[in-house]
Design a protein around this motif. Structure first.
Motif, PDB file in Angstrom:
ATOM      1  N   SER A  15       0.849  -1.190   0.000  1.00 13.84           N
ATOM      2  CA  SER A  15       0.000   0.000   0.000  1.00 13.84           C
ATOM      3  C   SER A  15       0.883   1.237   0.000  1.00 13.84           C
ATOM      4  N   GLU A  16       0.701   2.064  -1.010  1.00 13.00           N
ATOM      5  CA  GLU A  16       1.504   3.277  -1.130  1.00 13.00           C
ATOM      6  C   GLU A  16       0.592   4.500  -1.163  1.00 13.00           C
ATOM      7  N   PRO A  17       0.568   5.305  -0.101  1.00 14.79           N
ATOM      8  CA  PRO A  17      -0.263   6.508  -0.099  1.00 14.79           C
ATOM      9  C   PRO A  17       0.068   7.396  -1.307  1.00 14.79           C
ATOM     10  N   GLY A  18      -0.982   7.932  -1.915  1.00 12.23           N
ATOM     11  CA  GLY A  18      -0.818   8.771  -3.094  1.00 12.23           C
ATOM     12  C   GLY A  18      -0.864   7.989  -4.403  1.00 12.23           C
ATOM     13  N   ARG A  19      -0.774   6.685  -4.324  1.00  8.69           N
ATOM     14  CA  ARG A  19      -0.791   5.835  -5.518  1.00  8.69           C
ATOM     15  C   ARG A  19      -2.223   5.560  -5.944  1.00  8.69           C
ATOM     16  N   PHE A  46     -21.088   3.740   1.409  1.00  7.16           N
ATOM     17  CA  PHE A  46     -19.808   3.500   2.083  1.00  7.16           C
ATOM     18  C   PHE A  46     -18.603   3.719   1.172  1.00  7.16           C
ATOM     19  N   LEU A  47     -18.791   3.683  -0.147  1.00  8.81           N
ATOM     20  CA  LEU A  47     -17.724   4.144  -1.048  1.00  8.81           C
ATOM     21  C   LEU A  47     -17.484   5.637  -0.793  1.00  8.81           C
ATOM     22  N   ARG A  48     -18.574   6.368  -0.723  1.00  4.05           N
ATOM     23  CA  ARG A  48     -18.474   7.817  -0.493  1.00  4.05           C
ATOM     24  C   ARG A  48     -17.979   8.134   0.922  1.00  4.05           C
ATOM     25  N   GLN A  49     -18.389   7.335   1.895  1.00  4.49           N
ATOM     26  CA  GLN A  49     -17.965   7.555   3.279  1.00  4.49           C
ATOM     27  C   GLN A  49     -16.450   7.377   3.422  1.00  4.49           C
ATOM     28  N   ALA A  50     -15.890   6.430   2.695  1.00  2.00           N
ATOM     29  CA  ALA A  50     -14.433   6.219   2.736  1.00  2.00           C
ATOM     30  C   ALA A  50     -13.702   7.476   2.290  1.00  2.00           C
ATOM     31  N   ASP A  51     -14.252   8.177   1.309  1.00  6.97           N
ATOM     32  CA  ASP A  51     -13.687   9.468   0.875  1.00  6.97           C
ATOM     33  C   ASP A  51     -13.781  10.497   1.998  1.00  6.97           C
ATOM     34  N   GLN A  52     -14.980  10.617   2.549  1.00  8.30           N
ATOM     35  CA  GLN A  52     -15.215  11.624   3.581  1.00  8.30           C
ATOM     36  C   GLN A  52     -14.344  11.392   4.811  1.00  8.30           C
ATOM     37  N   ASP A  53     -14.053  10.133   5.109  1.00  8.89           N
ATOM     38  CA  ASP A  53     -13.223   9.804   6.268  1.00  8.89           C
ATOM     39  C   ASP A  53     -11.727   9.911   5.970  1.00  8.89           C
ATOM     40  N   GLY A  54     -11.381  10.272   4.735  1.00 11.58           N
ATOM     41  CA  GLY A  54      -9.988  10.499   4.386  1.00 11.58           C
ATOM     42  C   GLY A  54      -9.170   9.255   4.086  1.00 11.58           C
ATOM     43  N   HIS A  55      -9.835   8.112   3.903  1.00 11.97           N
ATOM     44  CA  HIS A  55      -9.107   6.879   3.594  1.00 11.97           C
ATOM     45  C   HIS A  55      -8.581   6.878   2.162  1.00 11.97           C
ATOM     46  N   ARG A  57      -9.354   8.845  -2.090  1.00  6.37           N
ATOM     47  CA  ARG A  57     -10.090   9.752  -2.978  1.00  6.37           C
ATOM     48  C   ARG A  57     -10.623   8.885  -4.109  1.00  6.37           C
ATOM     49  N   SER A  58     -11.931   8.766  -4.198  1.00  6.42           N
ATOM     50  CA  SER A  58     -12.540   7.963  -5.252  1.00  6.42           C
ATOM     51  C   SER A  58     -12.502   8.732  -6.564  1.00  6.42           C
ATOM     52  N   VAL A  68     -18.011  -4.965  -7.227  1.00  4.37           N
ATOM     53  CA  VAL A  68     -17.741  -3.529  -7.247  1.00  4.37           C
ATOM     54  C   VAL A  68     -16.340  -3.310  -7.810  1.00  4.37           C
ATOM     55  N   HIS A  69     -16.216  -2.362  -8.742  1.00  4.33           N
ATOM     56  CA  HIS A  69     -14.916  -1.898  -9.229  1.00  4.33           C
ATOM     57  C   HIS A  69     -14.749  -0.465  -8.723  1.00  4.33           C
ATOM     58  N   TRP A  70     -13.553  -0.151  -8.221  1.00  2.00           N
ATOM     59  CA  TRP A  70     -13.348   1.135  -7.555  1.00  2.00           C
ATOM     60  C   TRP A  70     -11.946   1.645  -7.881  1.00  2.00           C
ATOM     61  N   LEU A  71     -11.849   2.778  -8.558  1.00  2.00           N
ATOM     62  CA  LEU A  71     -10.576   3.430  -8.865  1.00  2.00           C
ATOM     63  C   LEU A  71     -10.349   4.508  -7.813  1.00  2.00           C
ATOM     64  N   ILE A  72      -9.264   4.366  -7.076  1.00  2.56           N
ATOM     65  CA  ILE A  72      -9.016   5.279  -5.956  1.00  2.56           C
ATOM     66  C   ILE A  72      -7.584   5.809  -5.985  1.00  2.56           C
ATOM     67  N   GLU A  73      -7.415   6.927  -5.300  1.00  4.00           N
ATOM     68  CA  GLU A  73      -6.087   7.383  -4.895  1.00  4.00           C
ATOM     69  C   GLU A  73      -6.023   7.097  -3.403  1.00  4.00           C
ATOM     70  N   LEU A  74      -5.086   6.280  -3.000  1.00  2.05           N
ATOM     71  CA  LEU A  74      -4.982   5.885  -1.596  1.00  2.05           C
ATOM     72  C   LEU A  74      -4.484   7.061  -0.762  1.00  2.05           C
ATOM     73  N   LYS A  75      -5.110   7.286   0.361  1.00  2.64           N
ATOM     74  CA  LYS A  75      -4.712   8.365   1.274  1.00  2.64           C
ATOM     75  C   LYS A  75      -4.077   7.761   2.523  1.00  2.64           C
ATOM     76  N   LYS A  76      -4.724   7.899   3.669  1.00  3.18           N
ATOM     77  CA  LYS A  76      -4.092   7.526   4.936  1.00  3.18           C
ATOM     78  C   LYS A  76      -4.200   6.050   5.301  1.00  3.18           C
ATOM     79  N   ALA A  77      -5.097   5.320   4.687  1.00  2.00           N
ATOM     80  CA  ALA A  77      -5.299   3.910   5.050  1.00  2.00           C
ATOM     81  C   ALA A  77      -4.487   2.993   4.141  1.00  2.00           C
ATOM     82  N   SER A  78      -4.243   1.772   4.601  1.00  2.00           N
ATOM     83  CA  SER A  78      -3.659   0.764   3.722  1.00  2.00           C
ATOM     84  C   SER A  78      -4.789   0.199   2.862  1.00  2.00           C
ATOM     85  N   LEU A  79      -4.435  -0.514   1.802  1.00  2.00           N
ATOM     86  CA  LEU A  79      -5.455  -1.146   0.961  1.00  2.00           C
ATOM     87  C   LEU A  79      -6.318  -2.099   1.781  1.00  2.00           C
ATOM     88  N   SER A  80      -5.664  -2.907   2.616  1.00  2.00           N
ATOM     89  CA  SER A  80      -6.410  -3.874   3.429  1.00  2.00           C
ATOM     90  C   SER A  80      -7.356  -3.181   4.407  1.00  2.00           C
TER      91      SER A  80
END
Length: 151
Positions: A15-19, A46-55, A57-58, A68-80
């Protein structure tokens, strides 16, 4: 060749933040739980909630009948952590909505890190065009369970 299991999918995961990542999670035995509007909307919440909680950016997502397919920019959380958060909360909401299937989702999830040379908009288009390729609609705009930041 063995079929990937949840534990095998975790091998080598980093898991790489910003990736940017494309994540996919599937319902248990591919049951089409998200054909029900209320069930699909619970997952979307809950897809949207993950954004709001800063995990994360969808950037784009689609909720298909059984995955579900989800393209994200990882923020503070790990993928797991992000997927555990999403799967646990959406599964809880689905149980409250009357889904009695246990478990609701298959173990594990699939992830793919995007490379710098990947065209992010093309990846997003591919994701949101899933209902079209699956024959669920004739135009992407007619499918109600998708979003992308470019729209």
């Amino acid at each position: 060749m063995p079929t990937p299991q949840g534990s095998q999918l975790r091998r080598g995961r980093y898991s790489e933040p910003g990736r940017l990542y494309v994540l996919t999670t599937v319902t248990h035995h591919r049951q089409p739980l998200f054909l029900d509007l209320h069930h699909a909307r619970a997952a979307i919440r809950f897809l949207r909630q993950a954004d709001q909680d800063g995990h994360c950016r969808s950037l784009a997502w689609v909720v298909m009948p059984d995955h579900v397919h989800w393209l994200i920019e990882l923020k503070k959380a790990s993928l797991s952590t992000l997927m555990r958060y999403f799967k646990a909360r959406s599964s809880h909401a689905l149980r409250k909505a009357g889904v009695s299937t246990v478990p609701i989702r298959q173990a594990g999830f699939h992830d793919r890190a995007l490379r710098r040379e990947d065209d992010v908009v093309m990846v997003a288009r591919y994701i949101v065009a899933n209902p079209l390729r699956a024959g669920l609609v004739e135009k992407v705009g007619r499918y109600p369970h998708w979003d992308a930041v470019w729209v």
